[in-house]
Design a protein around this motif. Structure first.
Motif, PDB file in Angstrom:
ATOM      1  N   LYS A 126      -6.129   0.306  -5.794  1.00 16.11           N
ATOM      2  CA  LYS A 126      -5.425   0.758  -4.608  1.00 16.11           C
ATOM      3  C   LYS A 126      -4.447  -0.326  -4.150  1.00 16.11           C
ATOM      4  O   LYS A 126      -4.741  -1.514  -4.199  1.00 16.11           O
ATOM      5  CB  LYS A 126      -6.423   1.067  -3.497  1.00 16.11           C
ATOM      6  CG  LYS A 126      -5.880   1.917  -2.411  1.00 16.11           C
ATOM      7  CD  LYS A 126      -7.001   2.426  -1.526  1.00 16.11           C
ATOM      8  CE  LYS A 126      -6.458   3.551  -0.677  1.00 16.11           C
ATOM      9  NZ  LYS A 126      -7.476   4.159   0.138  1.00 16.11           N
TER      10      LYS A 126
ATOM     11  N   ASN B 178      -2.748   4.813  -5.459  1.00 19.89           N
ATOM     12  CA  ASN B 178      -3.808   4.505  -6.410  1.00 19.89           C
ATOM     13  C   ASN B 178      -3.137   4.279  -7.761  1.00 19.89           C
ATOM     14  O   ASN B 178      -2.797   5.229  -8.457  1.00 19.89           O
ATOM     15  CB  ASN B 178      -4.837   5.629  -6.485  1.00 19.89           C
ATOM     16  CG  ASN B 178      -5.757   5.622  -5.299  1.00 19.89           C
ATOM     17  OD1 ASN B 178      -6.209   4.576  -4.864  1.00 19.89           O
ATOM     18  ND2 ASN B 178      -6.028   6.790  -4.751  1.00 19.89           N
TER      19      ASN B 178
ATOM     20  N   LYS C 222      -0.941  -1.072  -1.217  1.00 19.44           N
ATOM     21  CA  LYS C 222      -0.088  -0.642  -0.117  1.00 19.44           C
ATOM     22  C   LYS C 222       1.357  -0.816  -0.562  1.00 19.44           C
ATOM     23  O   LYS C 222       1.715  -1.833  -1.154  1.00 19.44           O
ATOM     24  CB  LYS C 222      -0.349  -1.484   1.124  1.00 19.44           C
ATOM     25  CG  LYS C 222      -1.719  -1.264   1.716  1.00 19.44           C
ATOM     26  CD  LYS C 222      -1.953  -2.164   2.911  1.00 19.44           C
ATOM     27  CE  LYS C 222      -3.367  -1.976   3.428  1.00 19.44           C
ATOM     28  NZ  LYS C 222      -3.683  -2.962   4.473  1.00 19.44           N
TER      29      LYS C 222
ATOM     30  N   GLU D 166      -5.172  -4.018  -2.768  1.00 20.85           N
ATOM     31  CA  GLU D 166      -6.109  -4.084  -1.655  1.00 20.85           C
ATOM     32  C   GLU D 166      -6.833  -5.430  -1.571  1.00 20.85           C
ATOM     33  O   GLU D 166      -7.310  -5.808  -0.507  1.00 20.85           O
ATOM     34  CB  GLU D 166      -7.099  -2.925  -1.701  1.00 20.85           C
ATOM     35  CG  GLU D 166      -8.036  -2.929  -2.886  1.00 20.85           C
ATOM     36  CD  GLU D 166      -8.928  -1.696  -2.908  1.00 20.85           C
ATOM     37  OE1 GLU D 166      -9.039  -0.994  -1.883  1.00 20.85           O
ATOM     38  OE2 GLU D 166      -9.515  -1.435  -3.953  1.00 20.85           O
TER      39      GLU D 166
ATOM     40  N   THR E 115      -0.023   4.354   0.803  1.00 18.39           N
ATOM     41  CA  THR E 115      -0.911   3.754  -0.185  1.00 18.39           C
ATOM     42  C   THR E 115      -0.760   4.471  -1.522  1.00 18.39           C
ATOM     43  O   THR E 115      -0.393   5.646  -1.577  1.00 18.39           O
ATOM     44  CB  THR E 115      -2.382   3.821   0.265  1.00 18.39           C
ATOM     45  OG1 THR E 115      -2.740   5.187   0.494  1.00 18.39           O
ATOM     46  CG2 THR E 115      -2.609   3.010   1.528  1.00 18.39           C
TER      47      THR E 115
END
Length: 106
Positions: A2, A16, A4, A66, A14
Motif C-alpha cells: 500500500k 495497492n 499514498k 505505508e 491510496t
C-alpha cells in the motif's frame, strides 16, 4: 504494498501497488482517490486526453509506501484516468529499485 499518492504535499489517494515487471522496476495499481483528488481531477483527465497519461512532467507526483519508504523511480510516476472509464484510475511507476523496496517490506 500500500502507498499514498501525493501531488506536491497533498495526498490525493491510496494505491495497492503490485510488482508487474521486476526487471524494469515497474509497480502498478489502481488509485482509491480521496476528496483532494477532485481538486486535480479535471487537470488529470485533460492531460490524459492530450497525451494518454498524466505524469511528473505535468504534476509533481510522489509515492510513499505505508512503511514510510519514498519511491524514487527513474522512469517516473504516471496516472491514467480516462473519461471513458471514469471509475478506474490507474497508477504506474517504472525504474524502481525492487530489491530495496522488498528489503523495506521485511
Amino acid at each position: 504494498m500500500k502507498a499514498k499518492l501525493f501531488i506536491d504535499e497533498t495526498i490525493i489517494g491510496t494505491v495497492n501497488l503490485k510488482i508487474t515487471d521486476e526487471y524494469m522496476g515497474v509497480l502498478t495499481g489502481y488509485l482509491t482517490p480521496n476528496e483532494n483528488y477532485h481538486n486535480y481531477k479535471e487537470i488529470i483527465l485533460n492531460q490524459f486526453d492530450k497525451v494518454g497519461i498524466s505524469n511528473k512532467e505535468h504534476l509533481n507526483y510522489n509515492l510513499i509506501l505505508e512503511n514510510g519508504f519514498i519511491l524514487n523511480p527513474e522512469g517516473g510516476i504516471g496516472v491514467s484516468h480516462s473519461r471513458d472509464f471514469i471509475d478506474e484510475i490507474f497508477v504506474e511507476t517504472a525504474g524502481n529499485d525492487i530489491e530495496k523496496i522488498k528489503n523495506t517490506q521485511k
